[in-house]
Structures are given as structure tokens and as C-alpha cells.
Design a protein around this motif. Sequence first.
Motif, PDB file in Angstrom:
ATOM      1  N   GLY A   1       0.709  -1.314   0.103  1.00 43.74           N
ATOM      2  CA  GLY A   1      -0.082   0.024   0.125  1.00 43.74           C
ATOM      3  C   GLY A   1       0.816   1.377  -0.024  1.00 43.74           C
ATOM      4  N   ILE A   2       2.224   0.958  -0.376  1.00 45.83           N
ATOM      5  CA  ILE A   2       2.831   2.282  -0.470  1.00 45.83           C
ATOM      6  C   ILE A   2       2.793   3.000  -1.689  1.00 45.83           C
ATOM      7  CG2 ILE A   2       5.345   3.110  -0.558  1.00 45.83           C
ATOM      8  CD1 ILE A   2       4.816   1.957   1.969  1.00 45.83           C
ATOM      9  N   ASN A   3       2.382   4.365  -1.653  1.00 48.89           N
ATOM     10  CA  ASN A   3       2.291   5.224  -2.885  1.00 48.89           C
ATOM     11  C   ASN A   3       3.945   5.264  -3.709  1.00 48.89           C
ATOM     12  OD1 ASN A   3      -0.377   6.187  -3.099  1.00 48.89           O
ATOM     13  ND2 ASN A   3      -0.137   7.632  -1.341  1.00 48.89           N
ATOM     14  N   LEU A   4       3.378   4.999  -4.986  1.00 47.01           N
ATOM     15  CA  LEU A   4       4.527   5.128  -5.581  1.00 47.01           C
ATOM     16  C   LEU A   4       4.736   6.400  -6.370  1.00 47.01           C
ATOM     17  CD1 LEU A   4       5.189   1.574  -6.829  1.00 47.01           C
ATOM     18  CD2 LEU A   4       6.345   2.611  -4.852  1.00 47.01           C
ATOM     19  N   ILE A   5       5.689   7.131  -6.901  1.00 43.57           N
ATOM     20  CA  ILE A   5       5.661   8.410  -7.650  1.00 43.57           C
ATOM     21  C   ILE A   5       5.859   7.492  -9.258  1.00 43.57           C
ATOM     22  CG2 ILE A   5       6.827  10.287  -8.705  1.00 43.57           C
ATOM     23  CD1 ILE A   5       7.729  11.019  -5.829  1.00 43.57           C
ATOM     24  N   ASN A   6       6.702   6.619  -9.279  1.00 47.01           N
ATOM     25  CA  ASN A   6       7.108   5.956 -10.404  1.00 47.01           C
ATOM     26  C   ASN A   6       6.559   4.625 -10.345  1.00 47.01           C
ATOM     27  OD1 ASN A   6       9.657   7.704  -9.982  1.00 47.01           O
ATOM     28  ND2 ASN A   6       8.780   7.930 -11.888  1.00 47.01           N
ATOM     29  N   ASP A   7       5.523   3.999 -11.166  1.00 48.94           N
ATOM     30  CA  ASP A   7       4.968   2.698 -10.902  1.00 48.94           C
ATOM     31  C   ASP A   7       5.920   1.685 -11.809  1.00 48.94           C
ATOM     32  OD1 ASP A   7       2.598   2.584  -9.362  1.00 48.94           O
ATOM     33  OD2 ASP A   7       1.501   3.544 -11.299  1.00 48.94           O
ATOM     34  N   SER A   8       6.531   2.145 -12.666  1.00 49.18           N
ATOM     35  CA  SER A   8       7.699   1.321 -13.297  1.00 49.18           C
ATOM     36  C   SER A   8       9.103   2.311 -13.520  1.00 49.18           C
ATOM     37  CB  SER A   8       7.136   0.798 -14.593  1.00 49.18           C
ATOM     38  OG  SER A   8       6.774   1.927 -15.345  1.00 49.18           O
ATOM     39  N   PRO A   9      10.149   1.591 -13.370  1.00 46.21           N
ATOM     40  CA  PRO A   9      11.278   2.151 -13.401  1.00 46.21           C
ATOM     41  C   PRO A   9      11.468   3.254 -14.587  1.00 46.21           C
ATOM     42  CG  PRO A   9      11.755  -0.019 -13.088  1.00 46.21           C
ATOM     43  CD  PRO A   9      10.294   0.321 -13.344  1.00 46.21           C
ATOM     44  N   VAL A  10      12.175   4.304 -14.539  1.00 45.34           N
ATOM     45  CA  VAL A  10      12.616   5.439 -15.304  1.00 45.34           C
ATOM     46  C   VAL A  10      14.204   5.384 -15.430  1.00 45.34           C
ATOM     47  CG1 VAL A  10      10.344   6.419 -15.239  1.00 45.34           C
ATOM     48  CG2 VAL A  10      12.120   7.254 -13.832  1.00 45.34           C
TER      49      VAL A  10
ATOM     50  N   PHE B   1      10.857   6.629  -7.920  1.00 47.71           N
ATOM     51  CA  PHE B   1      10.893   7.040  -6.595  1.00 47.71           C
ATOM     52  C   PHE B   1       9.402   6.688  -5.748  1.00 47.71           C
ATOM     53  CE2 PHE B   1      13.498  10.293  -8.864  1.00 47.71           C
ATOM     54  CZ  PHE B   1      14.354  10.512  -7.717  1.00 47.71           C
ATOM     55  N   LEU B   2       9.624   6.607  -4.444  1.00 47.85           N
ATOM     56  CA  LEU B   2       8.323   6.247  -3.696  1.00 47.85           C
ATOM     57  C   LEU B   2       7.859   7.734  -3.324  1.00 47.85           C
ATOM     58  CD1 LEU B   2       9.612   3.567  -1.163  1.00 47.85           C
ATOM     59  CD2 LEU B   2       9.113   3.575  -3.863  1.00 47.85           C
ATOM     60  N   HIS B   3       6.532   7.606  -2.888  1.00 44.87           N
ATOM     61  CA  HIS B   3       5.965   8.955  -2.479  1.00 44.87           C
ATOM     62  C   HIS B   3       6.192   9.239  -1.058  1.00 44.87           C
ATOM     63  CE1 HIS B   3       3.293  12.641  -2.219  1.00 44.87           C
ATOM     64  NE2 HIS B   3       3.216  12.449  -3.679  1.00 44.87           N
ATOM     65  N   PRO B   4       6.927  10.604  -0.964  1.00 41.91           N
ATOM     66  CA  PRO B   4       7.274  10.767   0.522  1.00 41.91           C
ATOM     67  C   PRO B   4       6.092  10.923   1.562  1.00 41.91           C
ATOM     68  CG  PRO B   4       7.311  12.783  -1.000  1.00 41.91           C
ATOM     69  CD  PRO B   4       7.102  11.809  -1.965  1.00 41.91           C
ATOM     70  N   LYS B   5       4.720  10.918   0.891  1.00 44.34           N
ATOM     71  CA  LYS B   5       3.575  10.982   1.867  1.00 44.34           C
ATOM     72  C   LYS B   5       3.535   9.566   2.449  1.00 44.34           C
ATOM     73  CE  LYS B   5       0.722  14.498  -0.025  1.00 44.34           C
ATOM     74  NZ  LYS B   5      -0.132  14.957  -1.097  1.00 44.34           N
ATOM     75  N   SER B   6       4.208   8.580   2.032  1.00 45.41           N
ATOM     76  CA  SER B   6       4.177   7.062   2.441  1.00 45.41           C
ATOM     77  C   SER B   6       5.173   6.901   3.266  1.00 45.41           C
ATOM     78  CB  SER B   6       4.193   6.065   1.175  1.00 45.41           C
ATOM     79  OG  SER B   6       2.749   6.078   0.749  1.00 45.41           O
ATOM     80  N   THR B   7       6.050   7.681   3.113  1.00 47.98           N
ATOM     81  CA  THR B   7       7.678   7.456   4.023  1.00 47.98           C
ATOM     82  C   THR B   7       7.898   8.507   4.832  1.00 47.98           C
ATOM     83  OG1 THR B   7       8.476   8.376   1.935  1.00 47.98           O
ATOM     84  CG2 THR B   7       8.214   5.904   2.282  1.00 47.98           C
ATOM     85  N   ASN B   8       7.087   9.010   5.560  1.00 47.74           N
ATOM     86  CA  ASN B   8       7.409  10.058   6.644  1.00 47.74           C
ATOM     87  C   ASN B   8       7.841  11.417   6.045  1.00 47.74           C
ATOM     88  OD1 ASN B   8       7.058   7.322   7.821  1.00 47.74           O
ATOM     89  ND2 ASN B   8       6.748   8.710   9.824  1.00 47.74           N
ATOM     90  N   GLY B   9       7.697  11.793   4.768  1.00 46.01           N
ATOM     91  CA  GLY B   9       8.241  13.054   4.440  1.00 46.01           C
ATOM     92  C   GLY B   9       9.513  12.547   3.779  1.00 46.01           C
ATOM     93  N   VAL B  10      10.078  11.420   3.906  1.00 42.29           N
ATOM     94  CA  VAL B  10      11.507  11.294   3.148  1.00 42.29           C
ATOM     95  C   VAL B  10      11.247  10.788   1.845  1.00 42.29           C
ATOM     96  CG1 VAL B  10      13.506  10.007   3.299  1.00 42.29           C
ATOM     97  CG2 VAL B  10      12.430  10.546   5.250  1.00 42.29           C
ATOM     98  N   LEU B  11      11.780  11.606   0.761  1.00 43.81           N
ATOM     99  CA  LEU B  11      11.787  11.052  -0.585  1.00 43.81           C
ATOM    100  C   LEU B  11      12.860   9.913  -0.685  1.00 43.81           C
ATOM    101  CD1 LEU B  11      10.639  11.240  -3.522  1.00 43.81           C
ATOM    102  CD2 LEU B  11      12.420  12.960  -3.827  1.00 43.81           C
ATOM    103  N   ILE B  12      12.330   8.697  -1.371  1.00 45.60           N
ATOM    104  CA  ILE B  12      13.093   7.485  -1.298  1.00 45.60           C
ATOM    105  C   ILE B  12      13.095   7.140  -2.828  1.00 45.60           C
ATOM    106  CG2 ILE B  12      13.531   4.912  -0.733  1.00 45.60           C
ATOM    107  CD1 ILE B  12      12.307   5.554   2.087  1.00 45.60           C
ATOM    108  N   GLU B  13      14.320   6.832  -3.210  1.00 45.47           N
ATOM    109  CA  GLU B  13      14.592   6.273  -4.507  1.00 45.47           C
ATOM    110  C   GLU B  13      15.107   4.993  -4.449  1.00 45.47           C
ATOM    111  OE1 GLU B  13      17.265   8.841  -7.300  1.00 45.47           O
ATOM    112  OE2 GLU B  13      18.065   6.920  -7.832  1.00 45.47           O
TER     113      GLU B  13
END
Length: 133
Positions: free
Chosen positions: A97-106, A116-128
Amino acid sequence: MIEKIDHIGIAVKDLENSFAKFKNIFNISNYHQETVEEQKVKIISFLIADVRIELTAPTDQDSPIHKFLEKRGEGIHHIAFKVDKIIEELDKLKNLGINLINDSPVDGAHNMKIAFLHPKSTNGVLIELCTEK
Ligand code: ZN
């Protein structure tokens, strides 16, 4: 599987000026410079000990880095983890249920596939997540 922290991305307004500062502070002699068209960014990356730092500046007004700089100013932008199987990891995260910015790799810098994972799903940390092509 996550293998290691691949790099830390830092958003900057002026790439050359920022690098000149880091270069002096950390006495850097080797670096890599690249424009990533797909992300509308230009980067300079270098190693401090064995950690890669990636200074990132926008090449365009509608670059995500430009939006980040407008909103939050310069500073740490993202943490990138190297994975062996990026599509598998993304599927696993989707199922969690993690929000992804990119559903597939770029395309990313260093000839990597990234997402990238959406920072809303990861406590404000943008994770790549990244992997070698
Ligand atoms: Zn990155």
C-alpha cells in the motif's frame, strides 16, 4: 533485496557554485557530471569516503527539482537505495500500500533504472530505488 544506500541527493540552485564549495570542504578530485533528460536535471556526483553524494539542479522550470526548490529550498532531496530487482521491489511495495511516484522504473543518472516512492508514504522522506540496467 536492498543492497546498500547508493547515494544521497541534494537539491541545489547553482550546480557549479555548490560543487565548488563541496570540492573545497571535502577535497574532492574525482567527480561525474551528467544531464538526465528524463528527470530534467543536471548532476555532479562524487564520493565522500564510500558514500556517493549527488548534487542536483533543475534544467527546466517544470523539473521536479525546480518545484522542490521553490517549495522547500536547497537541501537534502532524497536517499537512494540500490536494489537487485527493482520491478519485484516495486510490486512488493505496491502490495504493502505504499504510494509510488513511478509505478515502473525510469532512466536515471549513472545508467541506472530508478523509481521514487511518494514521501507521503514514507514520513516525508523521498526514497529512490535504483538498479543497474
Ligand atoms: Zn538519486
